[in-house]
Design a protein around this motif. Structure first.
Motif, PDB file in Angstrom:
ATOM      1  N   ARG A  54       0.833  -1.202   0.000  1.00 54.00           N
ATOM      2  CA  ARG A  54       0.000   0.000   0.000  1.00 54.00           C
ATOM      3  C   ARG A  54       0.869   1.255   0.000  1.00 54.00           C
ATOM      4  O   ARG A  54       1.969   1.261   0.543  1.00 54.00           O
ATOM      5  CB  ARG A  54      -0.930   0.007   1.213  1.00 54.00           C
ATOM      6  CG  ARG A  54      -0.229   0.122   2.551  1.00 54.00           C
ATOM      7  CD  ARG A  54      -1.228  -0.180   3.695  1.00 54.00           C
ATOM      8  NE  ARG A  54      -0.639   0.006   5.028  1.00 54.00           N
ATOM      9  CZ  ARG A  54       0.098  -0.897   5.654  1.00 54.00           C
ATOM     10  NH1 ARG A  54       0.369  -2.056   5.063  1.00 54.00           N
ATOM     11  NH2 ARG A  54       0.572  -0.660   6.869  1.00 54.00           N
ATOM     12  N   VAL A  55       0.351   2.291  -0.617  1.00 52.67           N
ATOM     13  CA  VAL A  55       1.029   3.591  -0.666  1.00 52.67           C
ATOM     14  C   VAL A  55       0.154   4.595   0.075  1.00 52.67           C
ATOM     15  O   VAL A  55      -0.929   4.947  -0.389  1.00 52.67           O
ATOM     16  CB  VAL A  55       1.261   4.057  -2.115  1.00 52.67           C
ATOM     17  CG1 VAL A  55       1.942   5.426  -2.116  1.00 52.67           C
ATOM     18  CG2 VAL A  55       2.078   3.042  -2.885  1.00 52.67           C
ATOM     19  N   PRO A  56       0.588   5.054   1.244  1.00 53.49           N
ATOM     20  CA  PRO A  56      -0.245   5.984   2.021  1.00 53.49           C
ATOM     21  C   PRO A  56      -0.230   7.385   1.423  1.00 53.49           C
ATOM     22  O   PRO A  56       0.736   7.795   0.792  1.00 53.49           O
ATOM     23  CB  PRO A  56       0.431   5.972   3.391  1.00 53.49           C
ATOM     24  CG  PRO A  56       1.867   5.683   3.085  1.00 53.49           C
ATOM     25  CD  PRO A  56       1.865   4.752   1.909  1.00 53.49           C
ATOM     26  N   LYS A  57      -1.310   8.109   1.652  1.00 52.96           N
ATOM     27  CA  LYS A  57      -1.365   9.510   1.243  1.00 52.96           C
ATOM     28  C   LYS A  57      -0.837  10.354   2.395  1.00 52.96           C
ATOM     29  O   LYS A  57      -1.436  10.388   3.473  1.00 52.96           O
ATOM     30  CB  LYS A  57      -2.804   9.906   0.898  1.00 52.96           C
ATOM     31  CG  LYS A  57      -3.320   9.266  -0.378  1.00 52.96           C
ATOM     32  CD  LYS A  57      -4.712   9.769  -0.716  1.00 52.96           C
ATOM     33  CE  LYS A  57      -5.214   9.159  -2.015  1.00 52.96           C
ATOM     34  NZ  LYS A  57      -6.591   9.637  -2.360  1.00 52.96           N
ATOM     35  N   ARG A  58       0.281  11.003   2.181  1.00 56.62           N
ATOM     36  CA  ARG A  58       0.906  11.790   3.231  1.00 56.62           C
ATOM     37  C   ARG A  58       1.432  13.107   2.668  1.00 56.62           C
ATOM     38  O   ARG A  58       1.900  13.153   1.524  1.00 56.62           O
ATOM     39  CB  ARG A  58       2.066  11.029   3.871  1.00 56.62           C
ATOM     40  CG  ARG A  58       1.642   9.780   4.613  1.00 56.62           C
ATOM     41  CD  ARG A  58       2.824   8.989   5.137  1.00 56.62           C
ATOM     42  NE  ARG A  58       2.384   7.781   5.812  1.00 56.62           N
ATOM     43  CZ  ARG A  58       3.198   6.815   6.222  1.00 56.62           C
ATOM     44  NH1 ARG A  58       4.508   6.922   6.017  1.00 56.62           N
ATOM     45  NH2 ARG A  58       2.714   5.753   6.828  1.00 56.62           N
ATOM     46  N   ILE A  59       1.372  14.136   3.496  1.00 54.47           N
ATOM     47  CA  ILE A  59       2.020  15.407   3.167  1.00 54.47           C
ATOM     48  C   ILE A  59       3.364  15.400   3.883  1.00 54.47           C
ATOM     49  O   ILE A  59       3.415  15.389   5.120  1.00 54.47           O
ATOM     50  CB  ILE A  59       1.171  16.606   3.623  1.00 54.47           C
ATOM     51  CG1 ILE A  59      -0.182  16.591   2.906  1.00 54.47           C
ATOM     52  CG2 ILE A  59       1.920  17.909   3.346  1.00 54.47           C
ATOM     53  CD1 ILE A  59      -1.137  17.663   3.379  1.00 54.47           C
ATOM     54  N   PRO A  60       4.481  15.355   3.155  1.00 49.70           N
ATOM     55  CA  PRO A  60       5.798  15.216   3.794  1.00 49.70           C
ATOM     56  C   PRO A  60       6.123  16.390   4.713  1.00 49.70           C
ATOM     57  O   PRO A  60       5.756  17.533   4.461  1.00 49.70           O
ATOM     58  CB  PRO A  60       6.763  15.173   2.602  1.00 49.70           C
ATOM     59  CG  PRO A  60       5.924  14.822   1.424  1.00 49.70           C
ATOM     60  CD  PRO A  60       4.581  15.394   1.692  1.00 49.70           C
ATOM     61  N   VAL A  61       6.821  16.067   5.793  1.00 48.85           N
ATOM     62  CA  VAL A  61       7.390  17.085   6.674  1.00 48.85           C
ATOM     63  C   VAL A  61       8.820  17.341   6.208  1.00 48.85           C
ATOM     64  O   VAL A  61       9.609  16.399   6.082  1.00 48.85           O
ATOM     65  CB  VAL A  61       7.392  16.597   8.140  1.00 48.85           C
ATOM     66  CG1 VAL A  61       8.120  17.595   9.030  1.00 48.85           C
ATOM     67  CG2 VAL A  61       5.972  16.368   8.629  1.00 48.85           C
ATOM     68  N   VAL A  62       9.160  18.553   5.901  1.00 46.80           N
ATOM     69  CA  VAL A  62      10.487  18.859   5.373  1.00 46.80           C
ATOM     70  C   VAL A  62      11.110  20.014   6.143  1.00 46.80           C
ATOM     71  O   VAL A  62      10.423  20.805   6.777  1.00 46.80           O
ATOM     72  CB  VAL A  62      10.438  19.207   3.861  1.00 46.80           C
ATOM     73  CG1 VAL A  62       9.936  18.025   3.050  1.00 46.80           C
ATOM     74  CG2 VAL A  62       9.550  20.420   3.614  1.00 46.80           C
TER      75      VAL A  62
END
Length: 219
Positions: A54-62
């Motif tokens: 599975r590929v989760p939907k995430r907004i990366p923390v950068v």
């Protein structure tokens, strides 16, 4: 649910295999309770295999000064140790153990240039053992940040995981939280950071890839 490209072939093989098993059971014993049990079991197992990819939907923390978790899992090592493959000096090691139930994608913890990438054949010891870092099947990636800070990331196979995929290419510029690769069926990822790095996680803490801040580079 989105499926990772690394799972297409394996999912297709398991689908055909489990379908063949169910068909064989049907033609051998016919319909009935036993067939129903086998159908439920094979469907549940197939869904588990699908969930591995599975590929989760995430907004990366950068953040330029941040080290972001390269994998989902549990922190099993935080210690000063000797890194013997590339740096050959003391580094701060942080290791994340990925169980079969975790997302198996790996992400770049920092942005920078790939200076070194090497795959090593090896054993398939349990991934939480200290010697798995140097004796197991593994891939080592070294990333040099724009400000010349250099870190090492190591993907390690375990007793279950038998396939490491890395997309790293020496000389390529990579983006923080971009996908670095995939370890099929879980295992472990080690980070070797400069001494003095401030670590924001604790032993046995669960972390989320591309989301959890592992630490911060010292000024």
């Amino acid at each position: 649910m989105t499926i990772h490209k690394e799972g297409y072939g394996i999912i297709a093989v398991f689908f055909l295999l489990l379908t063949a098993i169910d068909a064989l059971i049907y033609f051998t014993i016919g319909s009935g309770l036993l067939l129903d049990i086998f159908l439920v079991a094979t469907i549940a197992f197939f869904l588990l295999v699908v969930s591995f990819f599975r590929v989760p939907k995430r907004i990366p923390v950068v953040g330029d000064n941040l080290i972001i978790a390269p994998a989902d899992g549990k922190v099993v090592v935080i210690e000063e140790t000797e890194e013997s493959e590339y740096f050959k000096d003391k580094r701060l090691q942080v290791s994340i153990f990925m169980s079969p139930l975790n997302v198996h994608i790996n992400w770049y913890p920092v942005q920078g240039i790939i200076k070194y990438c090497k795959h090593h054949s090896g054993l398939f010891l349990k991934a939480w053992l200290p010697k798995s870092s140097t004796e197991n099947e593994r891939t080592t990636i070294v990333i040099e940040k724009d400000d010349k800070i250099t870190i090492l990331m190591r993907q390690i196979a375990g007793a279950v995981a038998r396939r490491i995929v890395s997309y790293s290419v020496v000389g390529e510029k990579v983006i923080q939280c971009e996908q670095e690769g995939f370890i099929k069926f879980g295992s472990r990822v080690d980070l070797y950071l400069p001494l003095g790095t401030k670590i924001d996680v604790k032993l046995n803490q669960k972390v989320t890839g591309s989301q959890t801040i592992i630490g911060r580079f010292s000024d």
